[in-house]
Design a protein around this motif. Sequence first.
Motif, PDB file in Angstrom:
ATOM      1  N   ARG A 332      25.167  15.151 -14.678  1.00 38.42           N
ATOM      2  CA  ARG A 332      24.514  15.991 -15.684  1.00 38.42           C
ATOM      3  C   ARG A 332      25.431  17.152 -16.054  1.00 38.42           C
ATOM      4  O   ARG A 332      26.497  17.346 -15.443  1.00 38.42           O
ATOM      5  N   VAL A 333      24.991  17.941 -17.049  1.00 36.94           N
ATOM      6  CA  VAL A 333      25.723  19.145 -17.458  1.00 36.94           C
ATOM      7  C   VAL A 333      24.811  20.345 -17.242  1.00 36.94           C
ATOM      8  O   VAL A 333      23.656  20.333 -17.674  1.00 36.94           O
ATOM      9  N   ASN A 334      25.318  21.356 -16.519  1.00 37.92           N
ATOM     10  CA  ASN A 334      24.577  22.609 -16.373  1.00 37.92           C
ATOM     11  C   ASN A 334      25.241  23.682 -17.237  1.00 37.92           C
ATOM     12  O   ASN A 334      26.475  23.750 -17.295  1.00 37.92           O
ATOM     13  N   GLY A 335      24.445  24.518 -17.850  1.00 42.45           N
ATOM     14  CA  GLY A 335      25.025  25.611 -18.636  1.00 42.45           C
ATOM     15  C   GLY A 335      24.328  26.923 -18.309  1.00 42.45           C
ATOM     16  O   GLY A 335      23.164  26.929 -17.902  1.00 42.45           O
ATOM     17  N   ASP A 336      25.043  28.012 -18.466  1.00 35.19           N
ATOM     18  CA  ASP A 336      24.452  29.327 -18.218  1.00 35.19           C
ATOM     19  C   ASP A 336      25.163  30.356 -19.097  1.00 35.19           C
ATOM     20  O   ASP A 336      26.373  30.564 -18.965  1.00 35.19           O
ATOM     21  N   ASN A 337      24.424  30.969 -20.021  1.00 34.73           N
ATOM     22  CA  ASN A 337      25.076  31.991 -20.856  1.00 34.73           C
ATOM     23  C   ASN A 337      24.576  33.399 -20.509  1.00 34.73           C
ATOM     24  O   ASN A 337      24.741  34.335 -21.278  1.00 34.73           O
ATOM     25  N   LYS A 338      24.002  33.516 -19.341  1.00 35.82           N
ATOM     26  CA  LYS A 338      23.593  34.844 -18.871  1.00 35.82           C
ATOM     27  C   LYS A 338      24.491  35.265 -17.715  1.00 35.82           C
ATOM     28  O   LYS A 338      23.993  35.625 -16.641  1.00 35.82           O
ATOM     29  N   ILE A 339      25.766  35.142 -17.905  1.00 39.43           N
ATOM     30  CA  ILE A 339      26.698  35.495 -16.840  1.00 39.43           C
ATOM     31  C   ILE A 339      27.678  36.559 -17.337  1.00 39.43           C
ATOM     32  O   ILE A 339      27.820  36.774 -18.549  1.00 39.43           O
ATOM     33  N   ILE A 340      28.323  37.212 -16.399  1.00 38.65           N
ATOM     34  CA  ILE A 340      29.396  38.136 -16.753  1.00 38.65           C
ATOM     35  C   ILE A 340      30.555  37.920 -15.787  1.00 38.65           C
ATOM     36  O   ILE A 340      30.388  37.327 -14.718  1.00 38.65           O
ATOM     37  N   LYS A 341      31.716  38.412 -16.210  1.00 38.82           N
ATOM     38  CA  LYS A 341      32.887  38.330 -15.348  1.00 38.82           C
ATOM     39  C   LYS A 341      33.272  39.755 -14.962  1.00 38.82           C
ATOM     40  O   LYS A 341      33.330  40.636 -15.822  1.00 38.82           O
ATOM     41  N   ILE A 342      33.477  39.984 -13.664  1.00 38.32           N
ATOM     42  CA  ILE A 342      33.983  41.286 -13.210  1.00 38.32           C
ATOM     43  C   ILE A 342      35.312  41.061 -12.516  1.00 38.32           C
ATOM     44  O   ILE A 342      35.472  40.083 -11.773  1.00 38.32           O
ATOM     45  N   SER A 343      36.275  41.944 -12.787  1.00 35.38           N
ATOM     46  CA  SER A 343      37.602  41.772 -12.196  1.00 35.38           C
ATOM     47  C   SER A 343      38.078  43.082 -11.585  1.00 35.38           C
ATOM     48  O   SER A 343      37.839  44.156 -12.143  1.00 35.38           O
ATOM     49  N   VAL A 344      38.754  42.969 -10.438  1.00 34.17           N
ATOM     50  CA  VAL A 344      39.474  44.125  -9.918  1.00 34.17           C
ATOM     51  C   VAL A 344      40.948  43.886 -10.224  1.00 34.17           C
ATOM     52  O   VAL A 344      41.446  42.775 -10.082  1.00 34.17           O
ATOM     53  N   VAL A 345      41.603  44.946 -10.725  1.00 36.67           N
ATOM     54  CA  VAL A 345      42.976  44.823 -11.200  1.00 36.67           C
ATOM     55  C   VAL A 345      43.831  45.876 -10.524  1.00 36.67           C
ATOM     56  O   VAL A 345      43.429  47.036 -10.422  1.00 36.67           O
ATOM     57  N   GLY A 346      45.008  45.477 -10.053  1.00 39.81           N
ATOM     58  CA  GLY A 346      45.911  46.476  -9.485  1.00 39.81           C
ATOM     59  C   GLY A 346      47.178  45.858  -8.946  1.00 39.81           C
ATOM     60  O   GLY A 346      47.135  44.849  -8.243  1.00 39.81           O
ATOM     61  N   VAL A 347      48.319  46.479  -9.283  1.00 36.83           N
ATOM     62  CA  VAL A 347      49.592  45.953  -8.776  1.00 36.83           C
ATOM     63  C   VAL A 347      49.697  46.169  -7.266  1.00 36.83           C
ATOM     64  O   VAL A 347      50.436  45.467  -6.583  1.00 36.83           O
ATOM     65  N   GLY A 348      48.898  47.131  -6.745  1.00 41.58           N
ATOM     66  CA  GLY A 348      48.900  47.395  -5.310  1.00 41.58           C
ATOM     67  C   GLY A 348      48.466  46.175  -4.499  1.00 41.58           C
ATOM     68  O   GLY A 348      48.791  46.040  -3.314  1.00 41.58           O
ATOM     69  N   MET A 349      47.722  45.296  -5.143  1.00 42.20           N
ATOM     70  CA  MET A 349      47.239  44.065  -4.530  1.00 42.20           C
ATOM     71  C   MET A 349      48.363  43.209  -3.936  1.00 42.20           C
ATOM     72  O   MET A 349      48.189  42.528  -2.938  1.00 42.20           O
TER      73      MET A 349
END
Lengths: 410, 410
Positions: A332-349
Amino acid sequence: MALIVQKYGGTSVGSVERINAVAERVQACREAGDDIVVVVSAMSGETDRLLSLAKEINPHPHGRELDVVLSTGEQVTIGLLSMALEARGCPARSYTGAQVCIHTDGAHNKARILGIDDQRVRADLTAGRVVVVAGFQGVNDSGCITTLGRGGSDTTAVALAAALNADECHIFTDVDGVYTADPRVAPQARRLERITYEEMLEMASLGSKVLQIRSVEFASKYNVNLRVLSSFQGGSGTLIAEEVEDMEQAVISGIAHNKDEAKLTVVGVPDKPGIASHILGPIADANIEVDMIVQNVGVDNTTDFTFTVHRNDYDKALEILNQVASDLGAKRVNGDNKIIKISVVGVGMRSHAGIASKMFSALADEGINIMMISTSEIKISVVIAEKYLELGVRTLHSAFDLDAAEPEKA
Amino acid sequence: MALIVQKYGGTSVGSVERINAVAERVQACREAGDDIVVVVSAMSGETDRLLSLAKEINPHPHGRELDVVLSTGEQVTIGLLSMALEARGCPARSYTGAQVCIHTDGAHNKARILGIDDQRVRADLTAGRVVVVAGFQGVNDSGCITTLGRGGSDTTAVALAAALNADECHIFTDVDGVYTADPRVAPQARRLERITYEEMLEMASLGSKVLQIRSVEFASKYNVNLRVLSSFQGGSGTLIAEEVEDMEQAVISGIAHNKDEAKLTVVGVPDKPGIASHILGPIADANIEVDMIVQNVGVDNTTDFTFTVHRNDYDKALEILNQVASDLGAKRVNGDNKIIKISVVGVGMRSHAGIASKMFSALADEGINIMMISTSEIKISVVIAEKYLELGVRTLHSAFDLDAAEPEKA
């Protein structure tokens, strides 16, 4: 005495009053002893007006002719700003992209800058003039007017700064710098004094629309010191520059988020070579851009294939996937358009271990379920339910010690 | 197959519909086998909009920068018209004044054309394209954009026709040709098939605003066949060309009139050398242009000195004259702003005697008193009371056998 390239966008030059305010600021910098080159966009609304006029004539206007029409927007602004400067007794001279030889390839409406002849600008600067250059436009080998595509004025400014070996390139916008997170979501967000090109590129690609990605790439390539400042208030903004080794670097520079995505999963696909292209081929054919892609090994020689698209493309992608799933014999195919993307960004990583586990446990402590994970060298992104947007951003902002002592003004 | 330069003014390209109509006409000419170069003005209202924007920024805008702003008006039109042509499957290419090397002197806002490089236009014509050129603009020695001043698009068209050695230069306007008199005043007026440059210049200088005087002078100098046509209806218009010796020439080509003048007389000036300059010097110093000048010998070593000015300058001129008259010891100043000027124009006058007496007696028969007379080689002008405008024009129109058998549509 420094050589500064300043760029003002459409809102900053959107009216006679605003143009006068820009002239005042430019004059003040000039009088402080700096040499100033100003790059301007069309007055806000003007490019859209011209575009709709063109589309009314021809729904698919010829690229060469569309550039002839669109480039007039910036041409009006350079003339008006130069007049405003002259009215203040500040000698100025305006140049179109063609006049200052911003040489581009021939890709109308999305041309790339190949080179700039800096002779004319240098001569004017030596003569004590402010040089005002039309952003977003250039000229190709055949002398035809080209445009760089939307947001191209940032790129013009950076390219000029590179060609002139300017000390800094200042991009004036409606925000006063780059923040550790969106202040509307995280009131504890702080303005960053400094950020690397790579971090800025990740932030931009994650939806922080402070700068055009292309202009940051350009700045990185030519090592141009880029500074984001507010047109409407003071402050030193944020400097986007090379990584400095001895700088006491925070591990994480910021928390970015993106609300424009939707997630689709094809469940129970028979696991054999070529699945990814079978699924994503039809999606690409429909001109739908895919962002994150995750494939899990499943049970019974089947696999689950998940990816995200822009929310505007969600319905179309779902329709295509249902067809593809049936062709592939997927469950089957599942879909979800109530999502968000969160990212942590840093060269220190790069030099710090444990960032991912710190991120995941901080979210888990708040009971936030992670649906997808994707990593790059200086970024970790997770997809979570939309309702956790504020909670997620604020939690990570605190977890990585980004909170300001006092909330700053956005 | 002919090479035709067509010029469309601001009203003819004032909307998307109008631009499409122009494209249709150009395509039809192209398909009839002619090579077409089109010169266009800014969409009606656009130049005024840009000018007021500039004046808002700087009441006395720098000429160079004003030209940068104003020249965008035509640039938008060339792009839109080329798109409209391409949408019809008619290959077209647009050029700004600078791109097609309309080389001018450096007098911003009122530049004069020095030369045109026709290479680029010829190459496009050879390749089967319609060439669309921005009127009213050029480029000076330093690569700065210049404009030719109001009405300059006519001059651009004529200059291009001269440079390309075009067969004809067609000026499309809101009238369908040059008439023997203003049809609103004389319903019997006829459209002229042909008129000489000299006659057209006299007509234009007398207030028949069909063409810019400068473009007619240019056409005369380079012997360009100029044709005035309507943008909105058919017909062959009026050809303005060299005098043809064997042409069966009417003695008089037309009756022109001018309602914009006012008359001033200094009565009883002591008759000594230098009077004219004593009277007209202060008028010129006030930037008031003088048209007709008549000086009569009076009695008692005094003279009456009469001249006409534009009605807008009447009050100012009267005020100046009152001061001058008192300085000169003149008796008084008379003024009259209820006058008009009527002129008969025709190159046939050169070889025909008795035109003046025929004119004067026709007016006398109607009881019309002549206040001033002025003559040139191909024109006789009289000043009469304003109330005799229609009667005067119609009387002369009939007297010189200009009446149409049937009144034409204006």
